[in-house]
Motif scaffolding. Structure first.
Motif, PDB file in Angstrom:
ATOM      1  N   LEU A 134       0.866  -1.176   0.000  1.00 37.88           N
ATOM      2  CA  LEU A 134       0.000   0.000   0.000  1.00 37.88           C
ATOM      3  C   LEU A 134       0.904   1.227   0.000  1.00 37.88           C
ATOM      4  CD1 LEU A 134      -2.663   1.637   0.481  1.00 37.88           C
ATOM      5  CD2 LEU A 134      -2.294   1.244   2.943  1.00 37.88           C
ATOM      6  N   VAL A 135       0.633   2.176  -0.897  1.00 37.85           N
ATOM      7  CA  VAL A 135       1.431   3.396  -0.998  1.00 37.85           C
ATOM      8  C   VAL A 135       0.500   4.605  -1.042  1.00 37.85           C
ATOM      9  CG1 VAL A 135       3.173   4.654  -2.315  1.00 37.85           C
ATOM     10  CG2 VAL A 135       3.208   2.157  -2.285  1.00 37.85           C
ATOM     11  N   PHE A 136       0.783   5.594  -0.205  1.00 34.04           N
ATOM     12  CA  PHE A 136      -0.001   6.829  -0.227  1.00 34.04           C
ATOM     13  C   PHE A 136       0.820   7.946   0.394  1.00 34.04           C
ATOM     14  CE2 PHE A 136      -0.929   4.699   3.753  1.00 34.04           C
ATOM     15  CZ  PHE A 136      -0.898   5.707   4.703  1.00 34.04           C
ATOM     16  N   GLU A 137       0.341   9.154   0.201  1.00 30.90           N
ATOM     17  CA  GLU A 137       1.035  10.323   0.735  1.00 30.90           C
ATOM     18  C   GLU A 137       0.104  11.134   1.628  1.00 30.90           C
ATOM     19  OE1 GLU A 137       1.089  13.804  -2.388  1.00 30.90           O
ATOM     20  OE2 GLU A 137       1.249  11.891  -3.452  1.00 30.90           O
ATOM     21  N   THR A 138       0.700  11.911   2.507  1.00 32.17           N
ATOM     22  CA  THR A 138      -0.054  12.837   3.345  1.00 32.17           C
ATOM     23  C   THR A 138       0.856  13.999   3.709  1.00 32.17           C
ATOM     24  OG1 THR A 138      -1.419  13.021   5.339  1.00 32.17           O
ATOM     25  CG2 THR A 138       0.519  11.612   5.481  1.00 32.17           C
ATOM     26  N   ARG A 139       0.294  15.169   3.837  1.00 38.96           N
ATOM     27  CA  ARG A 139       1.104  16.349   4.132  1.00 38.96           C
ATOM     28  C   ARG A 139       1.642  16.302   5.565  1.00 38.96           C
ATOM     29  NH1 ARG A 139      -3.105  18.597   1.003  1.00 38.96           N
ATOM     30  NH2 ARG A 139      -2.413  19.927  -0.725  1.00 38.96           N
ATOM     31  N   ASP A 140       2.853  16.813   5.730  1.00 38.08           N
ATOM     32  CA  ASP A 140       3.449  16.959   7.055  1.00 38.08           C
ATOM     33  C   ASP A 140       2.752  18.131   7.754  1.00 38.08           C
ATOM     34  OD1 ASP A 140       4.966  17.367   9.293  1.00 38.08           O
ATOM     35  OD2 ASP A 140       6.876  17.533   8.242  1.00 38.08           O
ATOM     36  N   PRO A 141       2.021  17.874   8.848  1.00 37.42           N
ATOM     37  CA  PRO A 141       1.306  18.971   9.519  1.00 37.42           C
ATOM     38  C   PRO A 141       2.223  20.116   9.951  1.00 37.42           C
ATOM     39  CG  PRO A 141       0.585  16.848  10.369  1.00 37.42           C
ATOM     40  CD  PRO A 141       1.783  16.576   9.509  1.00 37.42           C
ATOM     41  N   ALA A 142       3.477  19.798  10.231  1.00 39.55           N
ATOM     42  CA  ALA A 142       4.397  20.832  10.713  1.00 39.55           C
ATOM     43  C   ALA A 142       4.634  21.926   9.683  1.00 39.55           C
ATOM     44  CB  ALA A 142       5.726  20.198  11.110  1.00 39.55           C
TER      45      ALA A 142
END
Length: 241
Positions: A134-142
């Protein structure tokens, strides 16, 4: 429910012309090659850009998305008959055994409801063959990306063949951590119609995502930087044992 920018027929029809640069998908193509994937499930496939890139490489692809209007756009594209399109979410999948499951762009964050997110991870794991990824991305909240979502930063006028010009911009509506809501506005010069689309994204810390993946039986193999947005995104690579 899908956001109007994907679900409204007039907005779905202009989604690709408004965002023609999809260099972000190059990393996913390289990962597909890295794992030698021949069967791929693309969750949140939208208008089918990535699914069709995979199909062009001879890969067996299933694309699933809850927005019927976006699926209709995908089905109207050349070569679309090579992809199996499903209007729905991960709970609507038939039995599958794929090598790779992907959630590109904002898909993972757009699954804002915690229960739906957990369900999506579970169903994705069920769709994978043992050893699949499984591959996905998410923004770094920092990085606080939402601070840049202003009309001043985003306003543009795009000439779209067969449509005339479309004026568009984004505005931040609310930050209710970890949820961030914003609104896209579209003005069609041809008839003056104004359409809006509100979206809510959930910002998850890296540790939270890793914990969720382990809970659902994945092995987190790597967390990479997004090459097109260095320092801004986490790209998760998780394996079903």
């Amino acid at each position: 429910m899908a956001d109007d920018c994907f679900a409204h027929p007039r907005l779905a029809a202009i989604y690709d012309p408004l965002d023609p640069d999809r260099d972000d998908l190059d990393a996913y193509l390289r990962i597909t090659d890295e794992f030698g994937a021949r069967r791929v499930l693309d969750i949140g496939c939208g208008t089918g850009v990535f699914a069709l890139l995979l199909a062009d490489r001879g890969i067996d692809v299933v694309g699933v998305d809850p927005a019927q209007a976006s699926i209709d756009v995908a089905r109207a594209k050349p070569g679309s008959e090579r992809v199996r399109w499903i209007c729905g979410d991960a709970t609507d999948l038939p039995p599958l055994q794929v090598d790779l499951v992907t959630m590109t762009a904002n898909v993972a964050q757009a699954i804002a409801d915690p229960q739906t997110w957990q369900q999506t991870l579970r169903e994705a794991c069920e769709a994978l063959r043992p050893g699949g990824h499984l591959v996905f991305e998410t923004r770094d909240p920092a990085r606080r990306a939402w601070e840049e979502w202003t009309r001043e930063n985003s306003h543009r006028v795009t000439e779209i063949p067969g449509v005339s010009s479309v004026e568009s911009w984004v505005q931040l509506i609310e930050v209710s951590w970890p949820l961030v809501t914003f609104r896209w506005t579209y003005v069609f010069a041809a008839d003056g119609q104004v359409l809006t689309s509100d979206s809510t994204l959930r910002f998850r810390e890296r540790e939270e995502v890793e914990r969720d993946l382990v809970t659902h039986g994945y092995v987190v193999e790597d967390v990479r930087d997004a090459p097109d947005r260095p320092g801004r995104e986490f790209v998760f690579l998780a394996r079903r044992p």
